[in-house]
Design an enzyme around this catalytic site. Structure first.
Site, PDB file in Angstrom:
ATOM      1  N   ASP A 185       0.825  -1.218   0.000  1.00  0.00           N
ATOM      2  CA  ASP A 185       0.000   0.000   0.000  1.00  0.00           C
ATOM      3  C   ASP A 185       0.860   1.271   0.000  1.00  0.00           C
ATOM      4  OD1 ASP A 185       0.961  -0.018   2.563  1.00  0.00           O
ATOM      5  OD2 ASP A 185      -0.992   0.131   3.561  1.00  0.00           O
ATOM      6  N   ASP A 222       6.572   5.427  21.094  1.00  0.00           N
ATOM      7  CA  ASP A 222       6.408   6.873  21.185  1.00  0.00           C
ATOM      8  C   ASP A 222       5.135   7.111  21.984  1.00  0.00           C
ATOM      9  OD1 ASP A 222       6.342   9.672  20.522  1.00  0.00           O
ATOM     10  OD2 ASP A 222       7.474   9.205  18.705  1.00  0.00           O
ATOM     11  N   ASP A 235       6.507  12.355  23.832  1.00  0.00           N
ATOM     12  CA  ASP A 235       6.279  13.495  22.943  1.00  0.00           C
ATOM     13  C   ASP A 235       6.042  14.777  23.757  1.00  0.00           C
ATOM     14  OD1 ASP A 235       5.719  14.230  20.056  1.00  0.00           O
ATOM     15  OD2 ASP A 235       3.826  14.879  20.938  1.00  0.00           O
ATOM     16  N   GLU A 289      16.055  -2.757  32.614  1.00  0.00           N
ATOM     17  CA  GLU A 289      15.467  -1.466  32.933  1.00  0.00           C
ATOM     18  C   GLU A 289      14.628  -0.916  31.779  1.00  0.00           C
ATOM     19  OE1 GLU A 289      17.460   2.391  34.774  1.00  0.00           O
ATOM     20  OE2 GLU A 289      18.557   0.539  35.183  1.00  0.00           O
ATOM     21  N   HIS A 327      12.606  13.252  12.871  1.00  0.00           N
ATOM     22  CA  HIS A 327      11.563  13.368  11.860  1.00  0.00           C
ATOM     23  C   HIS A 327      10.982  14.775  11.751  1.00  0.00           C
ATOM     24  CE1 HIS A 327       9.659  12.936  15.676  1.00  0.00           C
ATOM     25  NE2 HIS A 327       8.474  13.190  15.173  1.00  0.00           N
ATOM     26  N   ASP A 328      11.511  15.709  12.540  1.00  0.00           N
ATOM     27  CA  ASP A 328      10.982  17.081  12.524  1.00  0.00           C
ATOM     28  C   ASP A 328      11.961  18.108  11.966  1.00  0.00           C
ATOM     29  OD1 ASP A 328       8.559  16.332  13.787  1.00  0.00           O
ATOM     30  OD2 ASP A 328       9.462  16.529  15.780  1.00  0.00           O
TER      31      ASP A 328
END
Ligand code: NOJ
Ligand code: CA
Length: 534
Positions: free
Chosen positions: A25, A98, A200, A262, A329-330
Site C-alpha cells: 500500500d 512513542d 512526545d 530497565e 523526523h521534525d
C-alpha cells in the site's frame, strides 16, 4: 559494574510509515520493521524507537492518537506488534514506543465525550475555556503549527486549547483522572514487554493555571513560523510538569525488577540547557534522558561546538547521563545541513561523544532532504505555513533498500517520493562498498561496542582551534583520541605528548594516515579515532 542498556547503547529512530512496506500500500508497517531487524542488528544499534503506531486519523501522521492501546490497521495488528517485540528481543534489540500524552486526536472517545456537553464527566479531561468578555479566544496563545491555539466549539459554547492542530486537543494533566488513565496506557505496553518510551513534547504537559497571555517575542520574524510571535512562557515548562515526569519514572522503575532489564524514558524537550536539566528530576527522578538537540542547530565551528559540549557536560546534574541527537523526523537531515563529506565527520562526533546517541533512520546512508513536488505535500506543518521551509515531508521519505523498483521499500508507489539518488544511495549498494557512509556507520558502531572508552568512558578536550575539534575518551587503562576536521582544508593536529604512539583505528576517509613528527595531518573533512594500545 552493570551499566543499563540505555547508557551504553545506541538508539535508532524509525519513522514507521517510511521504513518498509510489506502489503503493497506504499506505507511502511510493523511487519516491515520485523523483516528488517536483521539489518538493524548487523548495523550495530541497540534499541529502536518507533514513531507512533496507534490508531489515528493521521492528521499529524500518528501524533494524533485515537486509541492508546491499539495498533493502526495501516501498520498492522497488536499481534504483529507482539511478534515484532519478541523478534527484536531475540536479536538483542530493545524497543521503545512513542508516547503522546500532551494531546489526543479529536476523534479519541475521550474527546468525543468531553465535547458532547459541558456537564459530561470527561469535560474536564481537556482544556475548555469561555470566550473573553465581548468574545474571542481566552488568550493570545498560538499553535505550534500556526494560527490561534484555541478552537471554538459552537455546540457547547466554549473554546478548547490545542498546542498543535485543532485535531489534537490538549489533555488536562492537572486532572488526576487523566493521569491515572495515562498510567494505565504505560502499564499496558510495559506489561507487553516494551523497553521504554520516547515521550512526545513532555515540556508542554502543564500550562499556567490561569492561562495568562504569553509575552510577545521581540526577535520574531515571519519566516520562523507564526508560533514564534510569542514566547511560550506560560503555555509550556511549568514547574508542576516535573511531578508528572516523576510519576512516569516511578512507574517505569517499578518494572526494573521484573528481570527483563530497565525500562527507559526519554523526554522530547526543546528548551535552553538550564531548563532542560530540570527534566532529569527536581525533587524526585525525572526521565532517564531529556533529549539533547543542540547538535541539530549548532554552529559547525570547533570553538562553538566545544563550548556547547563543555556547557552541556557542566550543566548535567549529579548522576545525569548525557545524550546526543543529530536528526529526527521534525528537522532537516544532517546530510543536507552539513553536506555529504562533513556528515561523515558529524557521524563520528555523534558516535564518540560521551552519552547515548540517537541515530535517525536513513542518516546512516547519508540520506538528504528530498524535494516534495507541489501537490504532493502531506505534512500539515507545511500545508498550514507553506514555503517557509518548515515542512517535514523532506526528512520522512522511504528508506531505500536496494535498486529494485521503488527501492525495495514497497511494490507500489510510496506515500512520499524516494530520494532521487536511490539507485546508488540504498542499503544493498552501500553495504557492498567499503568506503560508503553505511560501512562507516557499521565500523563506528562496532568500535563503540568494542571499546568501553567510547561507550562509557570519560571525556576531555584536547583541542578546539581553527577547524580541529579533538578529545580524549578514557576508561580504565584505555585511552582513545578522536580528532575531527570540521572544514575543507588540511589541518595539523599536534598530538599530546602522551599520545605520540597513537595509531589510527578508523578514519572517515578511505585509508589511514599515521602520526608523523608528533602530528596528525587531518585531510579535508576527515575524522580519525586513534588508540594508544599496541
Ligand atoms: C513532536 C513530534 O516530534 C512532532 O512530529 C509532532 O508533530 C508534535 N510533537 C505533535 O505531537
Ligand atoms: Ca503497508
Amino acid at each position: 559494574m552493570t551499566v543499563p542498556w540505555w547508557q551504553s547503547g545506541v538508539i535508532y529512530q524509525i519513522y514507521p510509515r517510511s521504513f518498509q512496506d510489506t502489503n503493497g500500500d506504499g506505507v511502511g508497517d510493523l511487519k516491515g520493521i520485523t523483516r528488517r531487524l536483521g539489518y538493524l542488528a548487523e548495523l550495530g544499534i541497540d534499541a529502536i524507537w518507533i514513531s507512533p503506531i496507534y490508531p489515528s486519523p493521521m492528521a499529524d501522521f500518528g501524533y494524533d492518537v485515537s486509541d492508546y492501546t491499539g495498533v493502526d490497521p495501516r501498520f498492522g495488528t497488536l499481534a504483529d506488534f507482539d511478534d515484532l517485540l519478541a523478534q527484536a528481543h531475540a536479536h538483542g534489540l530493545k524497543v521503545l514506543l512513542d508516547f503522546v500524552p500532551n494531546h489526543t486526536s479529536d476523534q479519541h472517545p475521550w474527546f468525543l465525550e468531553s465535547r458532547s456537553s459541558r456537564s459530561n464527566p470527561k469535560r474536564d479531561w481537556y482544556l475548555w475555556r469561555d470566550p473573553v468578555p465581548g468574545g474571542g479566544p481566552p488568550n493570545n496563545w498560538i499553535s505550534d503549527f500556526g494560527g490561534p491555539a484555541w478552537e471554538w466549539d459552537e455546540a457547547s459554547g466554549q473554546y478548547y486549547y490545542h498546542a498543535f492542530l485543532k485535531q489534537q486537543p490538549d489533555l488536562n494533566w492537572r486532572n488526576p483522572a487523566v493521569r491515572a488513565a495515562m498510567q494505565d496506557v504505560l502499564r499496558f505496553w510495559l506489561d507487553r514487554g516494551v523497553d521504554g518510551f520516547r515521550i512526545d513534547v513532555l515540556w508542554h504537559l502543564i500550562k499556567a493555571a490561569d492561562f495568562p497571555d504569553n509575552p510577545s517575542n521581540p526577535a520574531y520574524r515571519p519566516e520562523l513560523g507564526e508560533m514564534h510571535r510569542v514566547l511560550q512562557q506560560h503555555s509550556t515548562d511549568q514547574p508542576e510538569v516535573h511531578g508528572i515526569a516523576a510519576e512516569m519514572r516511578a512507574l517505569a522503575d517499578g518494572y526494573g525488577a521484573t528481570g527483563q532489564g530497565e525500562r527507559a524514558l526519554i523526554g522530547e524537550i526543546y528548551l535552553p540547557i538550564d531548563r532542560l536539566m530540570a527534566y532529569y528530576g527536581v525533587e524526585q527522578a525525572g526521565v532517564h534522558l531529556p533529549f539533547n538537540f543542540q547538535l541539530v542547530e549548532a554552529l559547525w565551528q570547533a570553538r562553538s561546538l566545544a563550548a556547547l559540549i563543555a556547557g552541556y557536560e557542566a550543566a548535567l546534574p549529579q548522576g545525569g547521563w548525557p545524550n546526543w541527537v543529530l536528526g529526527n523526523h521534525d528537522r532537516p537531515r544532517v546530510a543536507t545541513r552539513r553536506g555529504q563529506a562533513q556528515a561523515r565527520v558529524a557521524a563520528m562526533l555523534l558516535l564518540t561523544l560521551r552519552g547515548t546517541p540517537t541515530l535517525y533512520y536513513g542518516d546512516e546512508l547519508g540520506l538528504g532532504d528530498v524535494e516534495i513536488p507541489p501537490g504532493h505535500v502531506q505534512d500539515p506543518r507545511e500545508l498550514r505555513e507553506p514555503g517557509k521551509g518548515l515542512g517535514r515531508d523532506p526528512v520522512r521519505t522511504p528508506m531505500p533498500w536496494n535498486a529494485s523498483e521503488h527501492a525495495g521499500f514497497s511494490t507500489a508507489a510510496p506515500w512520499l517520493p524516494l530520494n532521487a539518488d536511490w539507485p546508488d544511495r540504498n542499503v544493498a549498494h552501500m553495504a557492498a562498498e567499503s568506503g560508503s557512509m553505511l560501512t562507516l556507520h557499521r565500523r563506528l558502531l562496532a568500535l563503540r561496542r568494542a571499546h568501553p572508552a567510547l561507550a562509557l568512558g570519560d571525556f576531555a578536550f584536547l583541542e578546539a582551534e581553527n577547524d580541529v575539534l579533538a578529545y580524549e575518551r578514557s576508561y580504565g587503562e584505555e585511552r582513545l583520541v578522536v580528532a575531527l576536521n570540521l572544514g575543507a582544508m588540511t589541518q595539523r593536529f599536534e598530538m599530546p605528548v602522551w599520545a605520540l604512539d597513537g595509531r589510527p583505528l578508523l578514519s572517515t576517509l578511505a585509508d589511514l594516515t599515521p602520526v608523523q613528527d608528533g602530528a596528525l595531518l587531518l585531510r579535508p573533512d576527515e575524522g580519525v579515532i586513534l588508540t594508544l594500545a599496541d
